[in-house]
Design a protein around this motif. Sequence first.
Motif, mmCIF file in Angstrom:
data_model
loop_
_atom_site.group_PDB
_atom_site.id
_atom_site.type_symbol
_atom_site.label_atom_id
_atom_site.label_comp_id
_atom_site.label_asym_id
_atom_site.label_seq_id
_atom_site.Cartn_x
_atom_site.Cartn_y
_atom_site.Cartn_z
ATOM 1 N N SER A 1 2.814 10.539 82.583
ATOM 2 C CA SER A 1 1.885 10.104 83.631
ATOM 3 C C SER A 1 2.575 9.955 84.979
ATOM 4 C CB SER A 1 1.257 8.759 83.242
ATOM 5 O OG SER A 1 2.256 7.748 83.185
ATOM 6 N N GLY A 2 3.907 9.965 84.956
ATOM 7 C CA GLY A 2 4.671 9.717 86.172
ATOM 8 C C GLY A 2 5.154 8.287 86.289
ATOM 9 N N GLU A 3 4.652 7.423 85.392
ATOM 10 C CA GLU A 3 5.062 6.022 85.394
ATOM 11 C C GLU A 3 6.356 5.840 84.601
ATOM 12 O OE1 GLU A 3 3.555 3.588 86.967
ATOM 13 O OE2 GLU A 3 1.698 4.578 87.565
ATOM 14 N N ASN A 4 7.096 4.793 84.949
ATOM 15 C CA ASN A 4 8.204 4.347 84.114
ATOM 16 C C ASN A 4 7.668 3.306 83.143
ATOM 17 O OD1 ASN A 4 10.177 5.958 85.223
ATOM 18 N ND2 ASN A 4 10.975 4.386 86.590
ATOM 19 N N LEU A 5 7.743 3.591 81.855
ATOM 20 C CA LEU A 5 7.220 2.680 80.842
ATOM 21 C C LEU A 5 8.360 1.950 80.146
ATOM 22 C CD1 LEU A 5 4.358 4.694 79.087
ATOM 23 C CD2 LEU A 5 4.266 3.227 81.113
ATOM 24 N N GLU A 6 8.227 0.637 80.054
ATOM 25 C CA GLU A 6 9.202 -0.165 79.325
ATOM 26 C C GLU A 6 8.811 -0.259 77.853
ATOM 27 O OE1 GLU A 6 9.581 -4.016 81.094
ATOM 28 O OE2 GLU A 6 10.969 -3.299 82.636
ATOM 29 N N VAL A 7 9.826 -0.345 77.007
ATOM 30 C CA VAL A 7 9.615 -0.543 75.571
ATOM 31 C C VAL A 7 10.568 -1.635 75.100
ATOM 32 C CG1 VAL A 7 9.734 0.482 73.265
ATOM 33 C CG2 VAL A 7 8.921 1.857 75.195
ATOM 34 N N GLY A 8 10.013 -2.627 74.425
ATOM 35 C CA GLY A 8 10.840 -3.656 73.811
ATOM 36 C C GLY A 8 11.168 -3.264 72.382
ATOM 37 N N HIS A 9 12.451 -3.183 72.071
ATOM 38 C CA HIS A 9 12.916 -2.843 70.724
ATOM 39 C C HIS A 9 13.203 -4.174 70.024
ATOM 40 C CE1 HIS A 9 13.729 1.419 72.034
ATOM 41 N NE2 HIS A 9 13.677 0.781 73.194
ATOM 42 N N ILE A 10 12.294 -4.580 69.141
ATOM 43 C CA ILE A 10 12.310 -5.935 68.589
ATOM 44 C C ILE A 10 12.852 -5.915 67.165
ATOM 45 C CG2 ILE A 10 10.967 -8.011 68.174
ATOM 46 C CD1 ILE A 10 11.048 -7.029 71.126
ATOM 47 N N ALA A 11 13.978 -6.583 66.965
ATOM 48 C CA ALA A 11 14.672 -6.547 65.680
ATOM 49 C C ALA A 11 14.250 -7.706 64.781
ATOM 50 C CB ALA A 11 16.181 -6.596 65.909
ATOM 51 N N PHE A 12 13.937 -7.370 63.527
ATOM 52 C CA PHE A 12 13.602 -8.352 62.497
ATOM 53 C C PHE A 12 14.684 -8.287 61.415
ATOM 54 C CE2 PHE A 12 9.701 -7.322 64.560
ATOM 55 C CZ PHE A 12 8.781 -8.339 64.336
ATOM 56 N N ASN A 13 15.331 -9.396 61.133
ATOM 57 C CA ASN A 13 16.366 -9.426 60.100
ATOM 58 C C ASN A 13 15.717 -9.696 58.743
ATOM 59 O OD1 ASN A 13 18.662 -9.591 58.593
ATOM 60 N ND2 ASN A 13 19.374 -11.532 59.454
#
Length: 207
Positions: free
Chosen positions: A187-199
């Motif tokens: 889309s031309g946007e910068n998209l953030e992604v949270g990489h969420i760790a579960f132990n």
Amino acid sequence: MTHKDDSAEALVEMLERKAPETLDLLTAESEQDFEKAFEALLNKAVTHLEANSKNFRSLDETGITAVVAGVLSMPGLTITQETNSNGHVDLKIDMDHCSPPRIKLGEAKIYNGYEYHVGGLGQLLGRYSTGREGRGLLLVYVKKKDIAALMDRLRKDMDTRLPLQQQGETVDHGLKWSFVSAHKHSSGENLEVGHIAFNLYFEQPSV
């Protein structure tokens, strides 16, 4: 004060007592405030799953994500699984009665190394996201030992290889072992992604 004002004030007081996370989400004036409020709610889901890892060790990605959805569900927040968004995304989160509308999409993966992780990230960014959503979620269910080293290696690999038009190095997330990446979207946007760790590692007691 009108009856309507009384009702609104009573609702706010009830939310402050019973569901402060909902109030924080509803009243967030910026994306940053919203993410901070959502992080507190997400932490509850992470803590719940980790405290019960013994009970969830036999579940697959869909089953574990169903538990996450159940914990996240609350008044004012609609959580759905396998919702159509150019395909069936693992998790869709809609903040009801919010202006502007706030939507989060999430993909879930049981940890199995860099390539598998980036494959899930590619699905989230390339197939499901339109560019209108807020920060995406990549839920990483780690059933292997030494989550700290595994997530550190994953993060370093991403920062070295910059997959999917990653924009610079990752940054810390508020939750332990987790991080945030940013990617140039179609889309031309910068998209953030949270990489969420579960132990979710559970060691069977020796006999």
